[in-house]
Design a protein around this motif. Structure first.
Motif, short mmCIF file in Angstrom:
data_model
loop_
_atom_site.label_atom_id
_atom_site.label_comp_id
_atom_site.label_asym_id
_atom_site.label_seq_id
_atom_site.Cartn_x
_atom_site.Cartn_y
_atom_site.Cartn_z
N CYS A 17 -1.37 9.34 13.68
CA CYS A 17 -2.55 10.11 14.06
C CYS A 17 -2.89 11.08 12.93
N GLY A 18 -4.15 11.11 12.55
CA GLY A 18 -4.59 12.06 11.53
C GLY A 18 -4.78 11.42 10.17
N ARG A 19 -4.60 12.24 9.14
CA ARG A 19 -4.83 11.81 7.76
C ARG A 19 -3.51 11.63 7.03
N VAL A 20 -3.37 10.51 6.34
CA VAL A 20 -2.22 10.30 5.46
C VAL A 20 -2.74 10.58 4.05
N ASP A 21 -2.65 11.86 3.68
CA ASP A 21 -3.15 12.29 2.38
C ASP A 21 -1.98 12.70 1.50
N ILE A 23 -0.54 15.47 0.98
CA ILE A 23 0.40 16.38 1.64
C ILE A 23 1.28 15.62 2.65
N ALA A 24 0.71 14.67 3.37
CA ALA A 24 1.43 13.97 4.44
C ALA A 24 2.16 12.72 3.98
N ALA A 25 1.85 12.21 2.79
CA ALA A 25 2.39 10.92 2.36
C ALA A 25 3.91 10.89 2.32
N ARG A 26 4.54 11.93 1.86
CA ARG A 26 6.00 11.95 1.77
C ARG A 26 6.64 11.85 3.15
N ASP A 27 6.11 12.60 4.12
CA ASP A 27 6.63 12.55 5.49
C ASP A 27 6.37 11.16 6.10
N PHE A 28 5.18 10.62 5.87
CA PHE A 28 4.82 9.27 6.33
C PHE A 28 5.84 8.26 5.83
N ALA A 51 -7.25 8.72 10.63
CA ALA A 51 -8.61 9.00 10.17
C ALA A 51 -8.84 8.56 8.73
N TYR A 52 -7.79 8.61 7.89
CA TYR A 52 -7.97 8.40 6.45
C TYR A 52 -6.62 8.16 5.80
N ILE A 53 -6.62 7.41 4.70
CA ILE A 53 -5.41 7.26 3.88
C ILE A 53 -5.82 7.42 2.42
N SER A 54 -5.10 8.27 1.70
CA SER A 54 -5.40 8.55 0.30
C SER A 54 -4.61 7.61 -0.61
N SER A 55 -4.80 7.77 -1.91
CA SER A 55 -4.04 6.96 -2.87
C SER A 55 -2.55 7.26 -2.76
N ALA A 56 -2.18 8.48 -2.44
CA ALA A 56 -0.76 8.81 -2.23
C ALA A 56 -0.22 8.07 -1.01
N GLY A 57 -1.03 7.96 0.03
CA GLY A 57 -0.63 7.20 1.21
C GLY A 57 -0.51 5.72 0.90
N LEU A 58 -1.43 5.20 0.07
CA LEU A 58 -1.36 3.79 -0.33
C LEU A 58 -0.11 3.53 -1.16
N ARG A 59 0.26 4.48 -1.99
CA ARG A 59 1.50 4.35 -2.77
C ARG A 59 2.69 4.21 -1.82
N SER A 60 2.71 5.02 -0.77
CA SER A 60 3.78 4.92 0.23
C SER A 60 3.77 3.57 0.92
N VAL A 61 2.58 3.06 1.23
CA VAL A 61 2.46 1.73 1.84
C VAL A 61 3.05 0.67 0.91
N LEU A 62 2.75 0.77 -0.38
CA LEU A 62 3.27 -0.19 -1.36
C LEU A 62 4.80 -0.15 -1.40
N ILE A 87 -10.74 0.93 2.84
CA ILE A 87 -9.83 1.41 1.80
C ILE A 87 -8.79 0.33 1.47
N PHE A 88 -8.23 -0.30 2.50
CA PHE A 88 -7.26 -1.38 2.27
C PHE A 88 -7.92 -2.56 1.54
N ARG A 89 -9.15 -2.88 1.92
CA ARG A 89 -9.83 -4.02 1.30
C ARG A 89 -10.21 -3.73 -0.16
N VAL A 90 -10.83 -2.58 -0.40
CA VAL A 90 -11.28 -2.24 -1.75
C VAL A 90 -10.10 -2.06 -2.71
N SER A 91 -9.00 -1.53 -2.23
CA SER A 91 -7.82 -1.30 -3.07
C SER A 91 -7.00 -2.57 -3.30
N GLY A 92 -7.32 -3.63 -2.56
CA GLY A 92 -6.58 -4.88 -2.69
C GLY A 92 -5.36 -4.96 -1.79
N PHE A 93 -5.09 -3.93 -1.00
CA PHE A 93 -3.92 -3.92 -0.14
C PHE A 93 -4.02 -4.94 0.99
#
Length: 108
Positions: A17-21, A23-28, A51-62, A87-93
């Motif tokens: 729930c919320g934004r994975v930006d 600040i939150a990526a490490r906890d995620f 609501a949103y995932i940033s590049s830091a969140g995408l790094r965590s996903v990777l 975001i997932f589509r444009v980034s290639g994820f």
């Protein structure tokens, strides 16, 4: 960001729930690495309230995707809103992740 982690047999379900930006990526990442270490064979990330995932969140996903693959764990993303899906589509994820419409479909 909040993560509600629950377990059903050998499936871990993380409701995000919320934004994975930045600040939150490490906890995620840390919370989901804990799910990987739990012995679950399938981890479902329910993103319907994300609501949103940033590049830091995408790094965590990777990182999580690579760890899941090396541990023979299925990592499945579901319930994405239009913003997160784009975001997932444009980034290639979306090319290397498994995406389902909802939790039931992700359970297989």
């Amino acid at each position: 960001m909040e993560i509600d982690l629950s377990y059903e047999n050998d499936i871990a379900i993380a409701k995000i729930c919320g934004r994975v930006d930045t600040i939150a990526a490490r906890d995620f990442q840390g919370r989901l690495e804990g799910a990987l270490a739990s012995g679950s064979k399938r981890i479902i990330l329910d993103m319907k309230d994300m609501a949103y995932i940033s590049s830091a969140g995408l790094r965590s996903v990777l990182i999580l995707s690579k760890k899941a693959q090396s541990s023979d764990v299925a990592l499945i993303f579901c319930g994405m809103n239009d913003v997160v899906r784009k975001i997932f589509r444009v980034s290639g994820f979306s090319q290397f992740t498994t995406i389902a419409d909802n939790v039931e479909e992700a359970k297989g």
